[in-house]
Design an enzyme around this catalytic site. Structure first.
Site, PDB file in Angstrom:
ATOM      1  N   ASP A  40       0.802  -1.230   0.000  1.00 12.73           N
ATOM      2  CA  ASP A  40       0.000   0.000   0.000  1.00 12.73           C
ATOM      3  C   ASP A  40       0.832   1.275   0.000  1.00 12.73           C
ATOM      4  OD1 ASP A  40      -2.646  -1.006  -0.109  1.00 12.73           O
ATOM      5  OD2 ASP A  40      -2.448  -1.709   1.954  1.00 12.73           O
TER       6      ASP A  40
ATOM      7  N   ASP B 124      -7.001  -3.742  -5.810  1.00  8.93           N
ATOM      8  CA  ASP B 124      -6.632  -2.458  -5.191  1.00  8.93           C
ATOM      9  C   ASP B 124      -5.181  -2.067  -5.520  1.00  8.93           C
ATOM     10  OD1 ASP B 124      -8.320  -4.290  -3.825  1.00  8.93           O
ATOM     11  OD2 ASP B 124      -8.397  -3.052  -2.036  1.00  8.93           O
TER      12      ASP B 124
HETATM   13  N1  GLY Z   1      -8.069  -2.774   0.692  1.00  8.64           N
HETATM   14  C1  GLY Z   1      -8.383  -1.449   0.455  1.00  8.64           C
HETATM   15  C2  GLY Z   1      -9.829  -1.200   0.419  1.00  8.64           C
HETATM   16  O1  GLY Z   1     -10.507  -1.545   1.370  1.00  8.64           O
HETATM   17  O2  GLY Z   1     -10.295  -0.667  -0.545  1.00  8.64           O
END
Ligand code: GLY
Length: 400
Positions: free
Chosen positions: A121, A179
């Site tokens: 992330d 994501d």
């Molecule tokens: N994993 C990131 C989100 O919840 O969008």
């Protein structure tokens, strides 16, 4: 007589072009821009409330209006970049120095994450924060922090799989979530400023693998692909945060739309534009997309039309559609903008936009974090706020 006909013909042509629906609908609407300017002022006041309630070394995560309780995180939480990022966007819009001061304070707390190799992330965390800080006022230390972050991110790339690892699974597993497309923008930036093409190649390879394996024939996407870490073979396609393995989890679809729009911006490869357009068509034509265009938390959520909406998915979609509108023909552009306008108008209404001083200082209400995990359900979310503000700025800055 000939001159009269010519003048009449010219007047008709001018009249028609002035009333062309594309011309009208592709320009920012002044009423909406006014609403957005009010939203920026309200949001700035809200974030001052949020900032006052924030422990010095913590980041906002959510707030539970029913109990009045906050949830905070440390800097390693995937959302830590959104609070400084939103402050910076709001500083740009309002020129309120105290927002910049607070952003600079929290950036110091965040900086250590540049060395974090245990998360995919880093794009969210470091580019939404330091990326914006460096864009507004470039500094050598910001550049170093961003390049270090990009180096940390690519340590998770596995050439056999062709992806950056999202989550550390069981031995033999290599888990990649849709994501992760959102973390690639940092890598393109890193190649641009360093001249090292490694970052670019990792981003393109990750996107290629994702395009091949994450999408269904209708261009909806799975949330999680479980690859074999040794061979790269697909072991499972499933969900984590969606309603079912075969469902279209709303935020995941929005991440894909945004991610492939960025891929086209950064590479100018038309296959990424096609992918983004296909995802947009899937979303805009979906029978379960409500008239106000804020998606249910999953396009296949049980209980629709009584299922919860996810404001964050609406914000992300709007920000992506406004950018995508710049890359497509006039008809598609008008269609994407119309949807984004409806989304932003809906989010500006009191159903979603919190009244001043409420909602713990968050801007939007009604986000859904992880419903199957019973975590952050129907609450404010920092990424809902961030992409809401980003989308309004993008809309406002469109060329007239
Ligand atoms: N994993 C990131 C989100 O919840 O969008």
């Amino acid at each position: 007589m000939k001159t009269c006909w010519y003048i009449l013909f010219s007047l008709i042509v001018i009249g028609l072009s002035c009333h062309s629906p594309n011309k009208l609908s592709n320009s920012p609407k002044s009423g909406l821009v006014k609403t957005f300017d009010q939203n920026f002022a309200d949001a700035a006041a809200q974030y001052k409330v949020l900032g006052k309630n924030l422990p010095a070394d913590k980041f906002p995560r959510t707030f539970y209006p029913a109990t009045g309780k906050y949830e905070f995180s440390n800097s390693a939480w995937w959302c830590s970049g959104f609070y400084p990022g939103t402050l910076l966007y709001l500083y740009e819009e309002t020129k309120d120095q105290s927002l910049l001061t607070e952003a600079e304070r929290i950036l110091k707390v965040l900086e250590k994450e540049k060395n974090n190799t245990s998360t995919h992330d880093l794009g969210f965390m470091m580019f939404c924060s330091f990326g914006n800080a460096n864009r507004i006022a470039p500094k050598p230390e910001y550049k170093d922090i961003l390049l270090t972050s990009a180096r940390s991110l690519i340590t998770r790339f596995n050439p056999k799989v062709g992806c950056i690892k999202s989550w550390d699974g069981k031995p033999g597993e290599f888990l990649v979530i849709i994501d992760n497309m959102m973390n690639l923008e940092l890598l393109f930036w890193a190649t641009r400023v360093s001249g090292d093409s490694t970052f670019y190649k990792v981003a393109v390879t990750h996107a290629e693998t994702t395009m091949k394996n994450h999408f269904r024939p209708d261009y909806s996407s799975y949330h999680v692909i479980n690859y074999n870490s040794e061979t790269g073979a697909i072991q499972q396609k499933r969900t984590a945060q969606g309603a079912a393995d075969e469902s279209a989890w709303a935020r995941g679809q929005a991440w894909g739309l945004y991610g492939f729009t960025v891929m086209y911006r950064e590479t100018k490869d038309p296959k990424y534009l096609d992918q983004a357009k296909h995802i947009a068509e899937f979303l805009l034509n979906h029978p379960n997309l409500p008239a106000d265009k804020i998606p249910y938390w999953d396009f296949n959520a049980p209980g629709i039309p009584n299922a919860l909406r996810d404001a964050s998915a609406g914000s992300i979609m709007a920000a992506a559609l406004i950018e995508l509108a710049d890359y497509v023909d006039a008809n598609s552009s008008a269609k994407y903008l119309k949807t984004a306008e409806t989304q932003l108008q809906t989010l500006s209404n009191s159903t979603y936009k919190a009244a001043p001083g409420t909602n713990g200082g968050f801007i939007l209400q009604h986000g859904v974090g992880h419903l199957p995990g019973k975590s952050e359900v129907d609450v404010p979310l920092t990424y809902g706020d961030y992409y809401f503000i980003e989308a309004m700025i993008r809309y406002k800055n469109r060329k007239r």
